[in-house]
Design a protein around this motif. Structure first.
Motif, short mmCIF file in Angstrom:
data_model
loop_
_atom_site.label_atom_id
_atom_site.label_comp_id
_atom_site.label_asym_id
_atom_site.label_seq_id
_atom_site.Cartn_x
_atom_site.Cartn_y
_atom_site.Cartn_z
N VAL A 1 35.94 24.62 7.05
CA VAL A 1 36.85 25.38 7.91
C VAL A 1 37.95 26.04 7.10
N TYR A 2 38.51 25.28 6.18
CA TYR A 2 39.64 25.78 5.40
C TYR A 2 39.21 26.25 4.00
N SER A 3 38.05 26.86 3.96
CA SER A 3 37.50 27.32 2.69
C SER A 3 38.24 28.54 2.15
N ASN A 4 39.01 29.23 3.01
CA ASN A 4 39.76 30.39 2.54
C ASN A 4 41.17 30.37 3.14
N LEU A 5 42.06 31.11 2.52
CA LEU A 5 43.47 31.07 2.88
C LEU A 5 43.75 31.66 4.25
N VAL A 6 42.93 32.60 4.69
CA VAL A 6 43.13 33.21 6.00
C VAL A 6 43.05 32.18 7.11
N GLU A 7 42.07 31.29 7.02
CA GLU A 7 41.89 30.27 8.06
C GLU A 7 43.07 29.30 8.10
N ILE A 8 43.65 29.02 6.95
CA ILE A 8 44.83 28.15 6.91
C ILE A 8 46.00 28.81 7.61
N LEU A 9 46.21 30.09 7.34
CA LEU A 9 47.30 30.83 7.98
C LEU A 9 47.07 30.95 9.49
N LYS A 10 45.83 31.19 9.89
CA LYS A 10 45.51 31.29 11.31
C LYS A 10 45.80 29.99 12.04
N LYS A 11 45.42 28.89 11.43
CA LYS A 11 45.62 27.57 12.04
C LYS A 11 47.09 27.33 12.34
N GLU A 12 47.95 27.56 11.36
CA GLU A 12 49.36 27.23 11.54
C GLU A 12 50.06 28.25 12.43
N ARG A 13 49.60 29.49 12.44
CA ARG A 13 50.17 30.45 13.37
C ARG A 13 49.85 30.05 14.80
N ALA A 14 48.61 29.61 15.04
CA ALA A 14 48.20 29.19 16.38
C ALA A 14 48.97 27.96 16.83
N GLU A 15 49.28 27.08 15.89
CA GLU A 15 50.03 25.85 16.21
C GLU A 15 51.53 26.09 16.33
N GLY A 16 51.99 27.24 15.82
CA GLY A 16 53.43 27.52 15.80
C GLY A 16 54.17 26.76 14.73
N SER A 17 53.43 26.31 13.70
CA SER A 17 54.04 25.49 12.64
C SER A 17 54.21 26.22 11.32
N ALA A 18 53.86 27.51 11.28
CA ALA A 18 53.84 28.25 10.01
C ALA A 18 55.17 28.27 9.29
N ARG A 19 56.27 28.32 10.04
CA ARG A 19 57.59 28.45 9.41
C ARG A 19 58.28 27.10 9.16
N LYS A 20 57.62 26.03 9.49
CA LYS A 20 58.22 24.72 9.27
C LYS A 20 58.28 24.39 7.78
N ALA A 21 59.22 23.52 7.42
CA ALA A 21 59.49 23.23 6.01
C ALA A 21 58.27 22.68 5.28
N GLU A 22 57.43 21.90 5.95
CA GLU A 22 56.30 21.26 5.28
C GLU A 22 54.98 21.94 5.57
N SER A 23 55.01 23.19 6.02
CA SER A 23 53.77 23.88 6.37
C SER A 23 53.00 24.33 5.14
N CYS A 24 51.70 24.48 5.32
CA CYS A 24 50.86 25.03 4.24
C CYS A 24 51.13 26.52 4.07
N THR A 25 51.54 27.18 5.14
CA THR A 25 51.90 28.59 5.04
C THR A 25 53.06 28.77 4.08
N ARG A 26 54.08 27.93 4.24
CA ARG A 26 55.23 28.00 3.34
C ARG A 26 54.82 27.65 1.91
N ALA A 27 53.93 26.69 1.77
CA ALA A 27 53.43 26.32 0.44
C ALA A 27 52.73 27.51 -0.22
N LEU A 28 51.93 28.24 0.55
CA LEU A 28 51.24 29.40 0.02
C LEU A 28 52.22 30.50 -0.38
N VAL A 29 53.23 30.72 0.44
CA VAL A 29 54.25 31.73 0.12
C VAL A 29 54.92 31.42 -1.20
#
Length: 221
Positions: free
Chosen positions: A84-112
Motif C-alpha cells: 500500500v505504501y510502496s510510493n510517497l503519493v499513497e503516504i501523503l493521501k493517507k494522512e490527508r484523508a485522516e487530517g493528520s498531515a500537519r501534525k508534528a509526528e506525521s509522515c508528511t512532515r517527515a517527508l517535507v
C-alpha cells in the motif's frame, strides 16, 4: 532497528561501489521509470545523505538526528503495509484523508523535512563544492544552510547552527573523506556533478508533489 539495517546495507553498498556519492547515483537510477516516487529507494537514498552529513562532523549532528528520525517514521509506516505504501503519493493521501498531515509526528512532515530541507541542503553543499572546490567549507555550509534550511528554522535553531559552524573540518579534509579508496579527486567531482544532475529532477518532482498536497510550507514545530 529497521533504520539501522538500512544504514548498514547502504554502507555495504558504498564499500562495494567505492563512495557514498557513487552509491547515491546507483540508488537514484532506480527512480528513472517509476510512475510514482518509490518509498524504498527514497529511504535508501536518504540513508546515504546521513553518511555524507557524518563526514562533515559535529556541525551536522542535530540535522543528522532529524534525518534519522524522519527516515524511521516513514520506514515504520512503510513496513505496516509495503504494498500500500510502496510510493510517497499513497503516504501523503493517507494522512490527508485522516487530517493528520500537519501534525508534528506525521509522515508528511517527515517527508517535507527530508526533501525540502535536508536533501536540499546536502545537494546545495555538494554542488557548490564541485563548482568551486577551493571554497572555504564553513562558507559553503553556511551559504547552503541560508538558502535551504534557515527559512524554516526558528531563531534558536539558527543560532545553534552558527555556533556549530566553528566545528567544521578543513575543506581538503572533508573532500578527502568523500573520495573513494584508490581514486582521485577528479573522479569525485565528476560523480558529484552526475549526482546533482540526477537528483535535481527528482527533487523538483517531490517539491511539486508537496505543493499539490499543500504541505510544502510547513515549518519546524
Amino acid at each position: 532497528m529497521q533504520t539501522e539495517r538500512l544504514v548498514k546495507e547502504a554502507t555495504e553498498r558504498m564499500e562495494e561501489k567505492g563512495s557514498e556519492i557513487r552509491s547515491a547515483i546507483e540508488e537514484l537510477s532506480l527512480f528513472k521509470h517509476e510512475d510514482h516516487i518509490s518509498t524504498r529507494p527514497f529511504l535508501n537514498f536518504c540513508t546515504l545523505v546521513l553518511q555524507v552529513l557524518d563526514k562533515i562532523g559535529p556541525t551536522m549532528a542535530v540535522l543528522r538526528q532529524d534525518v534519522h528520525q524522519n527516515i524511521q517514521r516513514l520506514e515504520k509506516l512503510h513496513e505496516l503495509d509495503p504494498s500500500v505504501y510502496s510510493n510517497l503519493v499513497e503516504i501523503l493521501k493517507k494522512e490527508r484523508a485522516e487530517g493528520s498531515a500537519r501534525k508534528a509526528e506525521s509522515c508528511t512532515r517527515a517527508l517535507v523535512w527530508l526533501t525540502s530541507r535536508s536533501v536540499d541542503l546536502t545537494v546545495a553543499l555538494l554542488d557548490k563544492l564541485a563548482k568551486d572546490p577551493g571554497q572555504n567549507l564553513a562558507q559553503v555550509v553556511e551559504e547552503s544552510y541560508n538558502s535551504t534550511l534557515k527559512p524554516w528554522h526558528g531563531w534558536i535553531s539558527s543560532a545553534a547552527f552558527k555556533v556549530a559552524l566553528k566545528l567544521l573540518p578543513e575543506n581538503k579534509a572533508f573532500i578527502s573523506l568523500l573520495v573513494a579508496r584508490g581514486e582521485d579527486y577528479t573522479i569525485l567531482i565528476e560523480e558529484i556533478h552526475t549526482l546533482v544532475s540526477l537528483l535535481l529532477p527528482l527533487l523538483n518532482e517531490i517539491h511539486t508533489l508537496l505543493r499539490t498536497f499543500g504541505v510544502d510550507r510547513l515549518k519546524a514545530t
